[in-house]
Design a protein around this motif. Structure first.
Motif, short mmCIF file in Angstrom:
data_model
loop_
_atom_site.label_atom_id
_atom_site.label_comp_id
_atom_site.label_asym_id
_atom_site.label_seq_id
_atom_site.Cartn_x
_atom_site.Cartn_y
_atom_site.Cartn_z
N GLU A 277 0.86 -1.19 0.00
CA GLU A 277 0.00 0.00 0.00
C GLU A 277 0.88 1.22 0.00
O GLU A 277 1.83 1.30 0.78
N TYR A 278 0.58 2.17 -0.85
CA TYR A 278 1.27 3.46 -0.79
C TYR A 278 0.38 4.44 -0.04
O TYR A 278 -0.83 4.48 -0.27
N ASP A 279 0.95 5.22 0.80
CA ASP A 279 0.22 6.28 1.53
C ASP A 279 -1.01 5.71 2.24
O ASP A 279 -2.00 6.42 2.41
N GLY A 280 -0.95 4.45 2.62
CA GLY A 280 -2.06 3.86 3.35
C GLY A 280 -3.38 3.78 2.59
O GLY A 280 -4.40 3.48 3.17
N SER A 281 -3.36 4.05 1.29
CA SER A 281 -4.64 3.96 0.57
C SER A 281 -4.54 3.29 -0.80
O SER A 281 -5.35 2.44 -1.13
N ILE A 282 -3.50 3.65 -1.58
CA ILE A 282 -3.37 3.02 -2.90
C ILE A 282 -2.83 1.61 -2.73
O ILE A 282 -1.71 1.43 -2.24
N VAL A 283 -3.62 0.59 -3.09
CA VAL A 283 -3.14 -0.78 -3.01
C VAL A 283 -2.49 -1.12 -4.36
O VAL A 283 -3.18 -1.31 -5.35
N ALA A 284 -1.17 -1.17 -4.38
CA ALA A 284 -0.45 -1.40 -5.64
C ALA A 284 -0.27 -2.89 -5.90
O ALA A 284 -0.31 -3.34 -7.05
N VAL A 285 -0.05 -3.67 -4.84
CA VAL A 285 0.10 -5.13 -4.95
C VAL A 285 -0.77 -5.74 -3.86
O VAL A 285 -0.69 -5.35 -2.70
N GLY B 279 0.92 -6.87 -17.86
CA GLY B 279 -0.30 -6.31 -17.30
C GLY B 279 -0.37 -4.83 -17.63
O GLY B 279 0.66 -4.23 -17.95
N PRO B 280 -1.55 -4.25 -17.56
CA PRO B 280 -1.70 -2.85 -17.94
C PRO B 280 -0.91 -1.91 -17.03
O PRO B 280 -0.50 -2.31 -15.94
N SER B 281 -0.71 -0.70 -17.49
CA SER B 281 -0.03 0.32 -16.70
C SER B 281 -0.77 0.51 -15.38
O SER B 281 -2.00 0.54 -15.35
N GLY B 282 -0.02 0.55 -14.29
CA GLY B 282 -0.63 0.74 -12.98
C GLY B 282 -1.05 -0.56 -12.31
O GLY B 282 -1.62 -0.54 -11.21
N SER B 283 -0.76 -1.71 -12.92
CA SER B 283 -1.22 -2.99 -12.34
C SER B 283 -0.29 -3.51 -11.24
O SER B 283 -0.62 -4.50 -10.59
N GLY B 284 0.85 -2.85 -11.04
CA GLY B 284 1.72 -3.23 -9.92
C GLY B 284 2.99 -3.94 -10.32
O GLY B 284 3.74 -4.40 -9.45
N LYS B 285 3.29 -3.99 -11.62
CA LYS B 285 4.47 -4.73 -12.10
C LYS B 285 5.76 -4.17 -11.50
O LYS B 285 6.56 -4.91 -10.93
N SER B 286 5.95 -2.86 -11.65
CA SER B 286 7.19 -2.24 -11.15
C SER B 286 7.28 -2.36 -9.64
O SER B 286 8.36 -2.62 -9.10
N THR B 287 6.16 -2.18 -8.97
CA THR B 287 6.18 -2.26 -7.51
C THR B 287 6.62 -3.65 -7.06
O THR B 287 7.44 -3.78 -6.14
#
Ligand code: ADP
Ligand code: ADP
Length: 227
Positions: free
Chosen positions: A12-20, A37-45
């Motif tokens: 979770e980033y900033d306690g709200s965005i669930v990236a993975v 996976g699409p952009s923003g799906s959590g690959k880089s994270t």
């Protein structure tokens, strides 16, 4: 043995965005695994957590059965290749390739020099060793970044869109080169890409992420040729 294991990993980033969001995955020795996976799906994270560049909010990441959640990046035995190559502009290619090992290993200088020469030969960049990155083409910089990863003789290569800044022709050429390297060294490779063709042609297995969750894991055939 598994080179890498993710167990219920969450970020979770900033306690709200669930990236993975609860990823469990084992990657076996010598495997070439692409993460798509699409952009923003959590690959880089996912990759950055494995590299230790981001903390894990929950769950466990192991490298060779050792939990690495609290292990600093340079002690994880992995080498990362970035989309923008992240070469040091003020250092020669030779220095770029040796610098990391000189800082973090207790290998003798002549052993490090030997490894640099060997990796340079493997990547066909022997003639570039005394140049600065700014004087190289994009394709040459890519080779240096890959060479720098090889020098570390890591447990795994982590590659985040390593070919996305190359033109189409060079991309296809480098694809073959990276496959050749991986076959020669048999180093486990985890490869993030949004290029379906890259994933299809290079991988033993493909992991499809969507909204931070594993949507599918299988061979290229299983993932892309379902009826
Ligand atoms: P991908 O690599 O698949 O494009 P990312 O891992 O970059 O996905 O991003 C996953 C989600 O996490 C996205 O919603 C992104 O905006 C968010 N995110 C990534 N990095 C950060 C960060 N440092 N701070 C806050 N949110 C982030
Ligand atoms: P990619 O999609 O290739 O992962 P991005 O352009 O999404 O790259 O992200 C580039 C950098 O910005 C990464 O370090 C990522 O962690 C960070 N980032 C992405 N989304 C956010 C966000 N919403 N807030 C803060 N940082 C972010």
């Amino acid at each position: 043995m598994s080179t890498v294991s993710f167990t219920d990993v969450r970020k979770e980033y900033d306690g709200s965005i669930v990236a993975v969001d609860g990823v469990s995955l084992d990657i076996e020795d010598g495997e070439f695994v692409s993460i798509v996976g699409p952009s923003g799906s959590g690959k880089s994270t996912l990759l950055r957590m494995l590299a230790g560049l981001e903390g894990v909010s929950d769950g466990e990441i192991s490298i060779r059965e050792r939990v690495v959640n609290d292990v600093p990046p340079q002690e994880r035995g992995i080498a990362m290749v970035f989309q923008n190559y992240a070469l040091y502009p003020h250092m020669s290619v030779r220095k770029n390739m040796s610098y990391g090992l000189k800082l973090t290993s207790d290998l003798a200088d002549d052993e490090i020099d030997r490894r640099v020469e060997e990796a340079a030969e493997m990547m066909g960049i022997e003639e570039l060793l005394d140049k600065r990155p700014g004087n190289l083409s994009g394709g040459q910089q890519q080779r240096v970044a890959t060479g720098r990863a090889i020098v570390r003789d890591p447990e795994a290569f982590l590659m985040d869109e390593p070919l996305s800044n190359l033109d189409a022709k060079l991309k296809i050429h480098m694809r073959t080169e990276l496959q050749r390297i991986q076959e020669e060294l048999n180093t486990t490779t985890i490869y993030v890409t949004h290029d379906q063709e890259e994933a299809m042609t290079m991988s033993d297995r493909i992991v499809v992420l969507a909204d931070g969750k594993l949507q599918q894991v299988g061979t290229p055939d299983e993932v892309y040729h379902q009826p």
